[in-house]
Write a protein that holds these residues in place. Structure first.
Motif, short mmCIF file in Angstrom:
data_model
loop_
_atom_site.label_atom_id
_atom_site.label_comp_id
_atom_site.label_asym_id
_atom_site.label_seq_id
_atom_site.Cartn_x
_atom_site.Cartn_y
_atom_site.Cartn_z
N UNK A 1 -6.00 -5.63 2.53
CA UNK A 1 -6.87 -4.71 3.27
C UNK A 1 -6.51 -3.25 3.06
N UNK A 2 -5.22 -2.98 2.79
CA UNK A 2 -4.80 -1.59 2.55
C UNK A 2 -4.80 -1.34 1.04
N UNK A 3 -5.98 -1.08 0.54
CA UNK A 3 -6.18 -0.76 -0.88
C UNK A 3 -6.84 0.60 -0.96
N UNK A 4 -6.28 1.49 -1.76
CA UNK A 4 -6.79 2.87 -1.87
C UNK A 4 -7.18 3.17 -3.31
N UNK A 5 -8.30 3.86 -3.45
CA UNK A 5 -8.75 4.34 -4.76
C UNK A 5 -8.42 5.82 -4.87
N UNK A 6 -7.68 6.19 -5.88
CA UNK A 6 -7.37 7.60 -6.14
C UNK A 6 -8.43 8.15 -7.07
#
Length: 406
Positions: free
Chosen positions: A76-81
């Motif tokens: 759930x804690x996935x980030x796109x830079x």
């Protein structure tokens, strides 16, 4: 002499007639003999003998219900830079699989344009400040002249309006300066969360545009399993319930908990999404692994059960074989809950609790055939193989030996 020949001829004719009659009656005698022999053989057929291990009594036991659903693990804690400014990607200091901390620099983009824009906004602020200072000086002078009645009130109001306009222009240029500073600050490639680099989409030297995806960061310390349960089962579940999760490639099951349940079913289906939260502090499991979750619901009722192997099916009906009063009985039953892991099935109708049930499946059984159960302490001959030659084979429905179904 002639008399002797006549007597011999009569005797020969009589013998020939007797031989012909005996020949014509031979098939009937053979059929009758076969029929009598079959009756004697049928009457002499020995009963089927079953081992004690092949016969069970129905048992009353609780059968906890198990709700099972499956899906792929997700982080759930996935980030796109993403790039916040267009320019050339000068460097990327991390690769796929690299561990990063929140706020860590990941690379750099050429932001010469932003630097020039920021310098331009600084110059605009300085010019606006000069105009404000000039407008304030003119307005103070006009106030002195108005007190001496050298200028009209309209001229004083004009100078006041010019001063307010200069001050508003200063605020606007300062806001533009702040926007340029924010854009330059956001153009820095910093990690928004702590985690692992899951994907790198660009290489140094490429020209990137604003909002283009550069990196994917994944935090594996908590994973989610999203599945679907039926509308007839969802009312038995609630947030916080423990869940047993089996992950592909992992021998031992792990424990999770229900995190949330969707308020409505998916359109066009009778399934309701459910999400299980799984702690993964050691990061042993990875996003994308397939997993199966099961929730065990306690059963307060003692149910009549038999082994799954005892139940057969024909023409859409379940049935079992029982040994009652020395004969085989084929009973049609209605089944309920099943526990595949324990190999038990509930029988709701059609079976008393005090009968002997064949726990294994056999071929060539005939209802009404004589049957008995060998004592556990002896060495009985199984119904799955012919009896001893002295007794003859155990007959099935078509006269062949009864054998265990494969």
């Amino acid at each position: 002499m002639r008399k002797t020949w006549v007597i011999a001829g009569v005797i020969g004719v009589a013998l020939a007639a007797g031989s012909a009659w005996w020949t014509t009656q031979a098939p009937a005698r053979a059929a009758a003999a076969g029929k009598d022999g079959g009756k004697k053989s049928e009457k002499a057929a020995p009963p089927l003998v079953f081992r004690a291990s092949e016969v069970v009594r129905p048992q009353h036991q609780a059968m906890p219900e198990e709700v099972v659903f499956s899906g792929a693990l997700a982080a759930p804690r996935t980030a796109l830079v993403r790039a916040k400014a267009s320019g050339t990607l000068l460097s990327l200091t991390v690769a796929e699989g690299s561990r990063v901390q929140a706020g860590q620099a990941l690379g750099a983009i050429d932001v010469s344009d932003l630097n020039h824009r920021l310098a331009e906004r600084h110059a605009g602020v300085e010019a606006a400040q000069a105009r404000v200072a000039e407008a304030e000086r003119v307005h103070r002078s006009n106030e002195d002249l108005a007190r001496q009645q050298f200028i009209s009130p309209n001229a004083l109001e004009s100078s006041r309006a010019a001063l307010e306009s200069a001050r508003a222009q200063l605020k606007s240029t300062r806001a533009q300066l702040d926007t340029a500073a924010v854009g330059l600050r956001e153009a820095r490639l910093l990690a928004p969360i702590a985690g692992i680099v899951g994907k790198r989409s660009v290489l140094p030297g490429e020209k990137v545009s604003a909002e283009q995806e550069l990196l994917t960061l994944v935090d594996l310390r908590e994973l989610e399993l999203a599945g679907v349960v039926g509308t007839h089962q969802v009312s038995k579940l609630q947030a916080g319930q423990p869940v047993t999760v089996r992950i592909e490639g992992v021998d031992a099951p792990v424990t999770g908990r229900i995190d949330r349940i969707a308020p409505q079913a998916v359109a066009g289906t009778r399934g309701i999404p459910i999400v299980v939260l799984l702690a993964n502090p050691q990061e042993r499991y990875r996003a994308g692994q397939y997993a199966s979750a099961s929730v065990t619901l306690a059963d307060p009722v003692q149910r009549l059960t038999v082994p799954l192997s005892a139940v057969s099916q024909a023409s859409g009906q379940d049935y079992v074989w029982t040994v009652e009063k020395g004969v085989l009985v084929r009973r049609i039953v209605i089944t309920g809950r099943r526990q595949v892991a324990q190999g038990r099935v509930e029988v709701t109708q059609g079976l008393p609790a005090d009968v002997d049930v064949l726990a294994a499946r056999f071929d060539n059984l005939k209802e009404g055939a004589a049957a008995r159960i060998a004592p556990p302490s002896g060495q009985p001959v199984s119904a799955a193989s012919p009896l001893a030659d002295a007794q003859g084979p155990s007959a099935g429905a078509d006269g062949r030996p009864a054998t265990r179904a494969r």
